[in-house]
Design a protein around this motif. Structure first.
Motif, PDB file in Angstrom:
ATOM      1  N   UNK A 144      38.189   6.770   4.048  1.00  0.00           N
ATOM      2  CA  UNK A 144      38.181   7.915   3.254  1.00  0.00           C
ATOM      3  C   UNK A 144      38.832   9.096   3.913  1.00  0.00           C
ATOM      4  N   UNK A 145      39.658   9.880   3.414  1.00  0.00           N
ATOM      5  CA  UNK A 145      40.003  10.976   3.728  1.00  0.00           C
ATOM      6  C   UNK A 145      39.936  12.255   2.763  1.00  0.00           C
ATOM      7  N   UNK A 146      39.462  13.175   3.107  1.00  0.00           N
ATOM      8  CA  UNK A 146      39.227  14.411   2.367  1.00  0.00           C
ATOM      9  C   UNK A 146      39.620  15.571   3.051  1.00  0.00           C
ATOM     10  N   UNK A 147      40.284  16.552   2.245  1.00  0.00           N
ATOM     11  CA  UNK A 147      40.666  17.993   2.624  1.00  0.00           C
ATOM     12  C   UNK A 147      40.287  18.858   1.863  1.00  0.00           C
ATOM     13  N   UNK A 148      39.939  20.013   2.686  1.00  0.00           N
ATOM     14  CA  UNK A 148      39.409  21.238   1.766  1.00  0.00           C
ATOM     15  C   UNK A 148      39.519  22.689   2.782  1.00  0.00           C
TER      16      UNK A 148
END
Length: 337
Positions: free
Chosen positions: A110-114
């Motif tokens: 899982x890859x998440x950016x913010x």
């Protein structure tokens, strides 16, 4: 001076612009709340959860949780990936794997950016190979199999599958609601891997794998090539024993059926009919006084003593007087009275 400024504002600024000007003025002076706004928290980590194993042809669902600099957490929708074919994972985190020759371990990421920060989480998942039983022609040639389901929301669904010795295939279906039935035809064969291959007109090709086999039923896996395969239980059918049949039976829908030893009979179903009956190639054939014909396939769940049926469970197909398909009504469970 204050009075003059008020006159200028009233004379030249519309009410909406005046309100906007006052709001900007208060914000620049620290008004409206007594302090500055709270800065957004930064992304500090990502974790994921879901099953660590699944079987081929199955699915497993995964979820991701983000950690923030203010010590809070929240469920997020990351970009999902899996590192090995033929496994795939959907944007919603549903892992699926079609046929594999042996157990396979894959890594789900899982890859998440913010706010310019990117975090990842990964998990190894073991996909286990399902051991199947090879079909043989003797298992299905000339046989019929029955299936019925009672969906959680109510209703009734039934199928009768007939594998003729000439490799033709007939499927009768019934569904209520909407209280309709249909018939489809096709061909069957067995491939080099022992899978049963069904080609049905207007529907395509289906691969059927045998998971378990007993004297009364088969557990199968049906793959249409477009999604997750379905696991089904097929009840086997058995020849009707004409010597055990005579008597009166009550069906689960309240119909009464009487079979006389001389090959005549009657039923209270649909307002009442008389008929003649006989057994042909193990199938109970009922010719009603209207000319319509019923084919009853006895199911393996039927019960009998050495001389009589105590429970006769059948699949019921009805034909027109000219031999065309009229309807399939699903299962009838008859109890001797």
């Amino acid at each position: 001076m204050e009075i003059e400024m008020r006159k200028i504002f009233n004379a030249f600024l519309p009410a909406s612009l005046l309100l906007a000007f006052l709001a900007m003025f208060l914000f620049s002076c620290g008004g409206g709340g007594g302090g500055s706004s709270t800065p957004a928290a930064d992304l500090t980590g990502l974790s994921m959860n879901g099953p660590s194993s699944m079987s081929e042809f199955g699915t497993a669902t995964y979820a991701a949780t983000a950690s923030w600099s203010d010590n809070s957490t929240s469920t997020v929708t990351p970009t999902w990936s899996v590192n090995s074919q033929p496994a795939t994972i959907s944007p919603g985190g549903v892992l699926y794997c079609p046929s594999i020759a042996s157990d396979l371990t894959v890594t789900v990421t899982a890859t998440y950016s913010s706010g310019g920060v990117t975090e990842t989480a990964a998990m190894d998942v073991t996909i286990t190979n399902i051991t199947t039983i090879p079909f043989t022609a003797q298992m299905v040639s000339g046989e019929a199999f029955f299936e019925e389901n009672f969906p959680a929301g109510g209703g009734y669904v039934s199928d009768l599958d007939i594998f003729n010795a000439d490799f033709s295939f007939v499927n009768y279906t019934y569904e209520n609601p909407p209280d309709t039935s249909d018939v489809d035809t096709g061909t069957w064969s067995i491939d080099a891997s022992g899978n049963l291959i069904l080609t049905i007109a207007g529907q395509g090709t289906f691969t059927v794998m045998l998971l378990a086999d007993s004297s009364t039923e088969m557990q199968i896996l049906v793959d249409d090539g477009t999604g997750t395969p379905s696991t089904l239980i097929l009840e086997k059918t058995v020849p009707v024993d004409s010597s055990k049949l005579p008597g009166t039976y009550l069906a689960q829908n309240g119909e009464s059926w009487t079979f006389n030893a001389n090959g005549t009979g009657s039923t209270t179903g649909a307002g009442g009919f008389t008929f003649t009956w006989s057994v042909d190639s193990g199938i109970l054939k009922i010719i009603f006084n209207t000319g319509y014909v019923g084919w009853w396939y006895a199911r393996a769940s039927s019960q009998s003593t050495a001389t009589t049926y105590t429970a006769l469970n059948v699949a019921f197909v009805e034909l027109t007087p000219t031999g065309d398909f009229f309807q399939y009504v699903g299962g009838r469970d008859l109890t001797r009275q």
